[in-house]
Structures are given as structure tokens and as C-alpha cells.
Motif scaffolding. Structure first.
Motif, PDB file in Angstrom:
ATOM      1  N   ARG A 188       0.840  -1.203   0.000  1.00  0.00           N
ATOM      2  CA  ARG A 188       0.000   0.000   0.000  1.00  0.00           C
ATOM      3  C   ARG A 188       0.872   1.249   0.000  1.00  0.00           C
ATOM      4  O   ARG A 188       0.575   2.227  -0.713  1.00  0.00           O
ATOM      5  CB  ARG A 188      -0.934   0.012   1.215  1.00  0.00           C
ATOM      6  CG  ARG A 188      -1.841   1.236   1.238  1.00  0.00           C
ATOM      7  CD  ARG A 188      -2.771   1.267   2.436  1.00  0.00           C
ATOM      8  NE  ARG A 188      -3.462   2.542   2.511  1.00  0.00           N
ATOM      9  CZ  ARG A 188      -4.267   2.909   3.514  1.00  0.00           C
ATOM     10  NH1 ARG A 188      -4.498   2.063   4.524  1.00  0.00           N
ATOM     11  NH2 ARG A 188      -4.842   4.098   3.513  1.00  0.00           N
ATOM     12  N   ALA A 189       1.946   1.221   0.771  1.00  0.00           N
ATOM     13  CA  ALA A 189       2.850   2.379   0.809  1.00  0.00           C
ATOM     14  C   ALA A 189       3.494   2.614  -0.554  1.00  0.00           C
ATOM     15  O   ALA A 189       3.811   3.758  -0.914  1.00  0.00           O
ATOM     16  CB  ALA A 189       3.928   2.146   1.872  1.00  0.00           C
ATOM     17  N   LYS A 190       3.652   1.542  -1.319  1.00  0.00           N
ATOM     18  CA  LYS A 190       4.281   1.650  -2.640  1.00  0.00           C
ATOM     19  C   LYS A 190       3.379   2.369  -3.636  1.00  0.00           C
ATOM     20  O   LYS A 190       3.870   3.091  -4.515  1.00  0.00           O
ATOM     21  CB  LYS A 190       4.609   0.249  -3.157  1.00  0.00           C
ATOM     22  CG  LYS A 190       5.341   0.218  -4.488  1.00  0.00           C
ATOM     23  CD  LYS A 190       5.707  -1.209  -4.867  1.00  0.00           C
ATOM     24  CE  LYS A 190       6.496  -1.241  -6.170  1.00  0.00           C
ATOM     25  NZ  LYS A 190       6.894  -2.631  -6.541  1.00  0.00           N
ATOM     26  N   VAL A 191       2.081   2.203  -3.503  1.00  0.00           N
ATOM     27  CA  VAL A 191       1.158   2.786  -4.485  1.00  0.00           C
ATOM     28  C   VAL A 191       0.394   3.991  -3.946  1.00  0.00           C
ATOM     29  O   VAL A 191      -0.338   4.643  -4.693  1.00  0.00           O
ATOM     30  CB  VAL A 191       0.147   1.718  -4.974  1.00  0.00           C
ATOM     31  CG1 VAL A 191       0.871   0.608  -5.711  1.00  0.00           C
ATOM     32  CG2 VAL A 191      -0.679   1.156  -3.825  1.00  0.00           C
ATOM     33  N   GLU A 192       0.565   4.286  -2.664  1.00  0.00           N
ATOM     34  CA  GLU A 192      -0.176   5.400  -2.064  1.00  0.00           C
ATOM     35  C   GLU A 192       0.794   6.295  -1.306  1.00  0.00           C
ATOM     36  O   GLU A 192       1.212   5.976  -0.196  1.00  0.00           O
ATOM     37  CB  GLU A 192      -1.262   4.854  -1.131  1.00  0.00           C
ATOM     38  CG  GLU A 192      -2.146   5.922  -0.510  1.00  0.00           C
ATOM     39  CD  GLU A 192      -3.204   5.319   0.401  1.00  0.00           C
ATOM     40  OE1 GLU A 192      -3.396   5.849   1.512  1.00  0.00           O
ATOM     41  OE2 GLU A 192      -3.827   4.308  -0.003  1.00  0.00           O
ATOM     42  N   SER A 193       1.133   7.411  -1.912  1.00  0.00           N
ATOM     43  CA  SER A 193       2.077   8.323  -1.277  1.00  0.00           C
ATOM     44  C   SER A 193       1.487   8.874   0.018  1.00  0.00           C
ATOM     45  O   SER A 193       0.300   9.188   0.105  1.00  0.00           O
ATOM     46  CB  SER A 193       2.415   9.481  -2.230  1.00  0.00           C
ATOM     47  OG  SER A 193       1.248  10.214  -2.551  1.00  0.00           O
TER      48      SER A 193
END
Length: 217
Positions: A188-193
């Protein structure tokens, strides 16, 4: 359900999830014999360690979750909505989270869903198995061991000639699910700044609150 062996004082850790397997034999027989689909709900077990005449030695193991873990946390609607949004926007992330949920409901089959959950992230979220090892603080050898455990003669992902299966234990029910949980957060952190993961100890508290019962070791 009772499963006994000689001697009765054998190490209970060796029997691991025998209680689960015995109940599953009954539910499978109910299905195959036309009685319908039944789901067993484990809540504890009684261990008979010695029987001699009228004397019976026994102990009980009942599920008594830590009351601190069963308390509902303070409501955080933004956190809930954030996850709903993330899972709606990213299908592989949703699939991985669903597998984590299913793994918690099925301690005797947990690694099946943990492995597939990780595969969703590899196939759909741009991670490699090396990335997963690094993210979880492990090595390539750890990933090789995970794949071997899931795929070779353990009855996890493939049937074995021996008919044996991996049993529910804290490693595959606790540690492996925690690893998947941490990877879902990383995805999630990878796709949601701006998203701050709750992996590690904080994630462990969330998982501890979600575990429905203590696996029978």
C-alpha cells in the motif's frame, strides 16, 4: 473429539493440530455422506495424560484471549475508509488482504493462503521475491525455505504421496501471516504516497486482536 495414542504421556507438541484433523475427518464425512456442509468452531481441548483404573489425569486448554487485545480500539473512521479505498483501487492488494483474512480463519491451512497472498503482490504489485525478503528483514535462503515448505511433501500447496500435511503451529499461523500483513502494508505504501505502514510491533498488535483463537500446538 478425542484422539489417543500409546503412550498417553507423549509430548503433546508432537501431536500439534491432531484435534483439528480429527474434526475435519468428521466434517468431510458429513459432506460426503450427504448430511451437508458443517463448520467446526474450536474453543479448547481436554488432554488425558494418564488413565489407570478409576484414576484419570487430565488438563484443559481453553481459549482465553488477552482481555487487553479483545478491547475494541478507539474508532478511527479515516483509517477504515483509507483501507477500503486502497483495497477498492488495487485488486492484487485486495486479494492479498482477503487471503490474510482467510489464513486467520484456517490455522491448519494458513500457509496456503499466506503463500498465495504473497504471490498476488509479486504478480500484481511489482514486488520480486528478493524484495519480499529484504522488506521482511530476511534473506534469499529464507524465501527458498518458505517455497520449499509450501511446495514439497508438506501437503500445503500440493498433495504428498505420504498423505501427510503440515500442522497448525505458531510459525505458519502467526509468523507467516505477520509477514504477509507487513508486505500488504508495504504494497500500500508503494502505491499510495503518504501512507505510513503499521508493520512490525504495531501490526503485531492488530493481528493479535484479530486472531480468533490460539492454535493448538
Amino acid at each position: 473429539m478425542v484422539r489417543f495414542a500409546t503412550p498417553l504421556d507423549r509430548n503433546m507438541d508432537e501431536q500439534a493440530a491432531d484435534s483439528h484433523f480429527m474434526v475435519r475427518r468428521v466434517t468431510a464425512s458429513l459432506l460426503m455422506s450427504g448430511f451437508g456442509l458443517f463448520q467446526a468452531l474450536p474453543v479448547g481441548r481436554v488432554l488425558f495424560t494418564d488413565i489407570w483404573g478409576d484414576a484419570v489425569t487430565w488438563t484443559a486448554q481453553c481459549d482465553h484471549p488477552d482481555p487487553e487485545l479483545t478491547k475494541m480500539p478507539e474508532a478511527d473512521a479515516n483509517e477504515l475508509y483509507g483501507w477500503i479505498r486502497a483495497l477498492c483501487l488495487h485488486t492484487p492488494l485486495r486479494r492479498a488482504a482477503e487471503d490474510a483474512h482467510t489464513a486467520l480463519l484456517n490455522p491448519h491451512e494458513a500457509l496456503v493462503y499466506v503463500y498465495r497472498g504473497l504471490e498476488w503482490l509479486v504478480e500484481g504489485m511489482g514486488f520480486t521475491w528478493d524484495d519480499i525478503a529484504k522488506e521482511l528483514g530476511g534473506t534469499k535462503n529464507d524465501i527458498r525455505e518458505l517455497k520449499k515448505t509450501a511446495n514439497h511433501e508438506t501437503g500445503v500447496r500440493h498433495a504428498s504421496k505420504s498423505g501427510l500435511k503440515m500442522r497448525a503451529n505458531l510459525r505458519n499461523y502467526g509468523s507467516y501471516i505477520a509477514g504477509l500483513f507487513d508486505m500488504i502494508n508495504a504494497a500500500r505504501a508503494k502505491v499510495e504516497s503518504g501512507y505510513v505502514t503499521v508493520a512490525g510491533k504495531e501490526g503485531g498488535k492488530i493481528l493479535a486482536r484479530a486472531i480468533p483463537h490460539v492454535p493448538f500446538e
